[in-house]
Design a protein around this motif. Structure first.
Motif, mmCIF file in Angstrom:
data_model
loop_
_atom_site.group_PDB
_atom_site.id
_atom_site.type_symbol
_atom_site.label_atom_id
_atom_site.label_comp_id
_atom_site.label_asym_id
_atom_site.label_seq_id
_atom_site.Cartn_x
_atom_site.Cartn_y
_atom_site.Cartn_z
ATOM 1 N N ALA A 144 0.783 -1.158 0.076
ATOM 2 C CA ALA A 144 0.006 -0.060 0.034
ATOM 3 C C ALA A 144 0.887 1.195 0.066
ATOM 4 O O ALA A 144 0.591 2.100 -0.694
ATOM 5 N N VAL A 145 2.027 1.181 0.687
ATOM 6 C CA VAL A 145 2.724 2.361 0.684
ATOM 7 C C VAL A 145 3.485 2.756 -0.713
ATOM 8 O O VAL A 145 3.660 3.641 -0.996
ATOM 9 N N MET A 146 3.990 1.785 -1.268
ATOM 10 C CA MET A 146 4.370 1.645 -2.618
ATOM 11 C C MET A 146 3.599 2.304 -3.619
ATOM 12 O O MET A 146 3.844 2.982 -4.379
ATOM 13 N N GLN A 147 2.128 1.942 -3.246
ATOM 14 C CA GLN A 147 1.197 2.190 -4.221
ATOM 15 C C GLN A 147 0.969 4.028 -4.094
ATOM 16 O O GLN A 147 0.260 4.486 -5.161
ATOM 17 N N ILE A 148 1.284 4.551 -2.845
ATOM 18 C CA ILE A 148 1.194 6.012 -2.968
ATOM 19 C C ILE A 148 1.968 6.728 -3.760
ATOM 20 O O ILE A 148 1.347 7.697 -4.589
ATOM 21 N N GLY A 149 3.076 6.091 -4.268
ATOM 22 C CA GLY A 149 3.861 6.634 -5.407
ATOM 23 C C GLY A 149 4.907 7.632 -5.184
ATOM 24 O O GLY A 149 5.621 8.140 -6.182
ATOM 25 N N ALA A 197 -7.653 -2.742 0.495
ATOM 26 C CA ALA A 197 -6.667 -3.026 -0.350
ATOM 27 C C ALA A 197 -7.466 -3.002 -1.843
ATOM 28 O O ALA A 197 -6.733 -2.461 -2.824
ATOM 29 N N ASP A 198 -8.572 -3.499 -2.071
ATOM 30 C CA ASP A 198 -9.309 -3.186 -3.359
ATOM 31 C C ASP A 198 -9.404 -1.698 -3.824
ATOM 32 O O ASP A 198 -9.402 -1.680 -5.137
ATOM 33 N N GLN A 199 -9.882 -0.882 -2.816
ATOM 34 C CA GLN A 199 -9.858 0.394 -3.205
ATOM 35 C C GLN A 199 -8.511 0.907 -3.542
ATOM 36 O O GLN A 199 -8.559 1.936 -4.504
ATOM 37 N N LEU A 203 -7.462 2.780 -7.372
ATOM 38 C CA LEU A 203 -7.123 3.981 -7.708
ATOM 39 C C LEU A 203 -5.956 3.850 -8.400
ATOM 40 O O LEU A 203 -5.733 4.804 -9.295
ATOM 41 N N VAL A 204 -5.135 2.881 -8.134
ATOM 42 C CA VAL A 204 -3.693 2.913 -8.844
ATOM 43 C C VAL A 204 -3.888 2.117 -10.129
ATOM 44 O O VAL A 204 -3.042 2.454 -11.070
ATOM 45 N N GLY A 205 -5.116 1.439 -10.498
ATOM 46 C CA GLY A 205 -5.057 0.885 -11.867
ATOM 47 C C GLY A 205 -4.565 -0.465 -11.911
ATOM 48 O O GLY A 205 -4.425 -0.911 -12.945
ATOM 49 N N ILE A 206 -4.538 -1.235 -10.947
ATOM 50 C CA ILE A 206 -3.930 -2.639 -11.033
ATOM 51 C C ILE A 206 -4.870 -3.497 -10.137
ATOM 52 O O ILE A 206 -5.999 -3.092 -9.397
ATOM 53 N N SER A 207 -4.655 -4.651 -10.273
ATOM 54 C CA SER A 207 -5.435 -5.758 -9.644
ATOM 55 C C SER A 207 -4.756 -6.986 -9.123
ATOM 56 O O SER A 207 -4.464 -7.767 -10.056
ATOM 57 N N PHE A 208 -4.727 -6.944 -7.872
ATOM 58 C CA PHE A 208 -3.826 -8.190 -7.226
ATOM 59 C C PHE A 208 -4.965 -9.437 -7.441
ATOM 60 O O PHE A 208 -4.484 -10.581 -7.396
ATOM 61 N N ARG A 209 -6.260 -9.432 -7.480
ATOM 62 C CA ARG A 209 -7.271 -10.223 -7.750
ATOM 63 C C ARG A 209 -7.335 -10.788 -8.906
ATOM 64 O O ARG A 209 -7.211 -12.166 -9.048
#
Length: 312
Positions: A144-149, A197-199, A203-209
């Protein structure tokens, strides 16, 4: 004299123009020197333990009290001290609560506090018991921290992800007898924070699912593109490839379709191969991925045989 030279070499003299991260790194180096002194045979035993306990008490008293000047340094010190002892879940919970508050106000202040809390968490991971309910969840905190950018946060988040993966692997969490491997184990740990995590994924535009390996590779791509984090991102990729290669689903990939086999490891391979080629480490990467590499194959790799090897 040895410790004085080490501090001078590390640039611990302070500077009016140093960045928040540089200041925190200096605190880490000073703490490490003091801990080495306490571990010296001259102070080992009761005296060293008493000093460390007193130091921990003083640091903890400052860590969870808001003070922009002191709190970030206190967190860095707490992490170094925690690395020398077992971390209890209550202390980790307090640390995570502070991180949540620091990230909520991020932008209004500099990154010193969230970065220091993350550095603390990186050091705490090694002190967590193998059965800690927080260990696998910390992987998703790092993600999640990496996804902040924000690059300073990204680099510390990457460090946290790397440390968690190494610790879980050392604990045997990814062994076939403990479940279905790397991806399944971590996605199971995600259930507790799935909604949030899904939210973030949306926002980032990726999907771990949809594809765990593709999503993780896209996040690591940012690290591979920046020189200051490229080495760490490369090592994380190599670690993940080795873990995935040893997991049951990869070993039994022929029984779960070729598409599934590619989904498990191919995104990591695509990301790491250009850098591995420059570093002349293609053979090492393919060996880590579970491919048998002979002399003929090594020669093939040197002449662009990567795709042909992946197709085997």
């Amino acid at each position: 004299m040895e410790y004085k030279d080490e501090l001078a070499a590390g640039g611990c003299g302070g500077s009016a123009h140093e960045s928040p991260r540089d200041a925190l790194d200096s605190v880490e180096r000073v703490a490490q020197v003091f801990l080495r002194i306490m571990d010296n045979s001259a102070f080992a035993g009761a005296r060293g333990n008493a000093w460390r306990a007193r130091w921990t008490t003083l640091v903890t008293a400052s860590t969870f009290v808001f003070n922009p000047a002191i709190q970030p340094r206190a967190f860095v010190l707490l992490g170094k001290l925690a690395a020398h002892d077992e971390v209890d879940d209550d202390l980790l919970y307090q640390t995570l609560a502070t991180l949540r508050g620091a990230l909520a106000s991020f932008g209004e202040t500099d990154e010193a506090l969230p970065v220091s809390v993350l550095l603390c968490l990186v050091n705490m991971v090694g002190g967590l018991p193998p059965d800690s309910s927080y260990l696998a969840s910390l992987f998703w905190v790092g993600i999640a921290v990496m996804q902040i950018g924000h690059l300073p946060l990204y680099k510390v988040g990457l460090n946290l992800v790397a440390k968690v993966v190494r610790t879980l692997d050392a604990c045997g969490a990814f062994l076939p007898e403990n479940g279905d491997g790397f991806q399944h184990f971590l996605m199971s740990a995600r259930v507790a924070v799935e909604k949030a995590a899904d939210q973030v994924d949306d926002l980032v535009g990726i999907s771990f699912r949809s594809s765990f390996s593709a999503a993780l590779s896209l996040l690591l791509l940012r690290g591979m593109e920046d020189m200051s984090s490229k080495d760490e991102a490369y090592e994380v990729l190599l670690q993940v490839i080795g873990v995935v290669a040893s997991c049951r689903k990869w070993q039994q990939a022929d029984q779960i379709t070729t598409d599934r086999k590619c989904d498990l490891i191919l995104p990591y391979m695509i990301l790491i191969l250009p850098t591995a080629s420059v570093r002349k480490e293609l053979a090492h990467v393919f060996t880590t991925a579970g491919f048998a590499i002979g002399a003929e194959t090594k020669a093939s790799l040197e002449h662009g045989g990567c795709v042909r090897l992946l197709e085997q």
